[in-house]
Scaffold this motif. Sequence first.
Motif, PDB file in Angstrom:
ATOM      1  N   SER A 118      38.334  36.365  40.311  1.00 47.47           N
ATOM      2  CA  SER A 118      38.655  37.653  39.484  1.00 47.47           C
ATOM      3  C   SER A 118      38.015  39.053  40.007  1.00 47.47           C
ATOM      4  CB  SER A 118      38.798  37.302  37.761  1.00 47.47           C
ATOM      5  OG  SER A 118      37.475  37.831  37.276  1.00 47.47           O
ATOM      6  N   ILE A 119      36.805  38.700  40.126  1.00 46.53           N
ATOM      7  CA  ILE A 119      35.848  39.942  40.705  1.00 46.53           C
ATOM      8  C   ILE A 119      36.543  40.477  42.202  1.00 46.53           C
ATOM      9  CG2 ILE A 119      33.776  40.872  41.618  1.00 46.53           C
ATOM     10  CD1 ILE A 119      32.635  38.848  39.505  1.00 46.53           C
ATOM     11  N   GLU A 120      36.903  39.412  43.035  1.00 46.79           N
ATOM     12  CA  GLU A 120      37.446  39.547  44.211  1.00 46.79           C
ATOM     13  C   GLU A 120      38.768  40.245  44.122  1.00 46.79           C
ATOM     14  OE1 GLU A 120      37.961  36.159  46.802  1.00 46.79           O
ATOM     15  OE2 GLU A 120      39.732  36.993  47.562  1.00 46.79           O
ATOM     16  N   ALA A 121      39.514  39.990  42.928  1.00 48.61           N
ATOM     17  CA  ALA A 121      40.889  40.745  42.997  1.00 48.61           C
ATOM     18  C   ALA A 121      40.518  42.074  42.331  1.00 48.61           C
ATOM     19  CB  ALA A 121      41.678  40.108  41.629  1.00 48.61           C
ATOM     20  N   GLU A 122      39.570  42.559  41.538  1.00 49.35           N
ATOM     21  CA  GLU A 122      39.249  43.653  41.144  1.00 49.35           C
ATOM     22  C   GLU A 122      38.922  44.462  42.249  1.00 49.35           C
ATOM     23  OE1 GLU A 122      35.957  44.015  38.419  1.00 49.35           O
ATOM     24  OE2 GLU A 122      35.512  46.237  39.449  1.00 49.35           O
ATOM     25  N   TRP A 123      38.083  43.960  43.238  1.00 46.61           N
ATOM     26  CA  TRP A 123      37.585  44.661  44.514  1.00 46.61           C
ATOM     27  C   TRP A 123      38.747  44.968  45.321  1.00 46.61           C
ATOM     28  CZ3 TRP A 123      32.106  42.165  45.617  1.00 46.61           C
ATOM     29  CH2 TRP A 123      31.374  42.502  44.448  1.00 46.61           C
ATOM     30  N   ALA A 124      39.627  43.829  45.345  1.00 48.65           N
ATOM     31  CA  ALA A 124      40.747  44.014  46.308  1.00 48.65           C
ATOM     32  C   ALA A 124      41.717  45.473  45.901  1.00 48.65           C
ATOM     33  CB  ALA A 124      41.655  42.796  46.419  1.00 48.65           C
ATOM     34  N   LEU A 125      41.797  45.625  44.511  1.00 47.16           N
ATOM     35  CA  LEU A 125      42.450  46.765  44.244  1.00 47.16           C
ATOM     36  C   LEU A 125      41.749  47.948  44.486  1.00 47.16           C
ATOM     37  CD1 LEU A 125      43.572  46.018  40.268  1.00 47.16           C
ATOM     38  CD2 LEU A 125      44.971  46.206  42.289  1.00 47.16           C
ATOM     39  N   ALA A 126      40.308  47.925  44.698  1.00 47.93           N
ATOM     40  CA  ALA A 126      39.554  49.212  44.825  1.00 47.93           C
ATOM     41  C   ALA A 126      39.617  49.553  46.523  1.00 47.93           C
ATOM     42  CB  ALA A 126      38.041  48.775  44.359  1.00 47.93           C
ATOM     43  N   ILE A 127      39.471  48.671  47.143  1.00 49.65           N
ATOM     44  CA  ILE A 127      39.640  49.020  48.577  1.00 49.65           C
ATOM     45  C   ILE A 127      40.831  48.650  49.168  1.00 49.65           C
ATOM     46  CG2 ILE A 127      37.056  48.540  48.818  1.00 49.65           C
ATOM     47  CD1 ILE A 127      37.751  45.987  50.232  1.00 49.65           C
ATOM     48  N   GLY A 128      41.844  48.068  48.469  1.00 46.07           N
ATOM     49  CA  GLY A 128      43.239  47.762  49.241  1.00 46.07           C
ATOM     50  C   GLY A 128      43.018  46.021  49.597  1.00 46.07           C
ATOM     51  N   ALA A 129      44.256  45.566  49.212  1.00 44.91           N
ATOM     52  CA  ALA A 129      44.524  44.107  49.458  1.00 44.91           C
ATOM     53  C   ALA A 129      44.409  43.790  50.865  1.00 44.91           C
ATOM     54  CB  ALA A 129      45.852  43.730  48.846  1.00 44.91           C
TER      55      ALA A 129
END
Lengths: 153, 153
Positions: A118-129
Amino acid sequence: MKSGSYPDRHRTLGALLRAPWRVLEGRVYGAMAERGFPEVRPAHGVVFRHIEADGSRVSDLADRAGMAKQSMAYLVSHLEEHGYLRVGPDPLDGRAKRVILTERGEAVLKAAHDLSRSIEAEWALAIGAGPMETLKRDLGRLWDYLEAEDHQS
Amino acid sequence: MKSGSYPDRHRTLGALLRAPWRVLEGRVYGAMAERGFPEVRPAHGVVFRHIEADGSRVSDLADRAGMAKQSMAYLVSHLEEHGYLRVGPDPLDGRAKRVILTERGEAVLKAAHDLSRSIEAEWALAIGAGPMETLKRDLGRLWDYLEAEDHQS
DNA sequence: TTCAGTTAGACAGATAAACTGTCTTAAATA
DNA sequence: TATTTAAGACAGTTTATCTGTCTAACTGAA
């Protein structure tokens, strides 16, 4: 504030890897207590990461984690005391003990993976998938390279 | 052997960040002894990373490293004893002390940066120069995102 | 302008996470 | 079978963090 408190010249590769890892570790292990596993500390990660589904011996865990048997035994005994591991004799070797995750231990592993995802998903939103995918792919290649010449953790 | 000893399901983002960081830290601090700085240990990194060119106060270092003043004082006193830092009074605050790198301390910082760069170059050969650039760029963006909401070290 | 509150660092002590060294017992091997 | 190797236990040490308490010094408000 960005480059004021931490100048860009210090953004070495090491720092770039360390910073997000620290945040991630902090969030994962911080959340453990909330999820009902207050006795699980960051150092115990090596046990959960290296233990095999059908159980492992302390020496094997130590080898794979790259640490002394005594250090691994210390971590294992703590986790056993608090019900995350069950320790029994090794049927194949009278000297050895076999360490296996209990249900509670399995739950920790699952929680850690869930949190991480879930943290990875949050970070993917931040920097782009896309960039996150690329990041993981390239880190994976780096991992393969490093593994091809010794190295554990 | 690759995914035998460490199954792919454990290649979480955290593991992908941690593994190369551990290797890098091990190589950098391992080389310190060879370069004539045997008393510099990984924990001292926070001092070198956060100290300012014209010196810093212990409390400021502690704040920026995200640790207690006492812990920072412990690291600082070790580095002072071995000639990496000089500690003097703060001219602006009678309670405070000012900590500044000696030449020996500056040499450590330079050595660490040199080592880091050479390891990065080696890894760039392994995974490709382009991917390494992309990796650093995306980790930099992640850093910016994380910094924008607290977080230090 | 003094006095209450805050801050910097020192000192003492605790804990966590690693280590080395030694010992026993069991296994593997020569 | 006799010797060496390996697994884990036990004891003690070191490193790196933490809390708590203390003094001295700074700061701001009545």
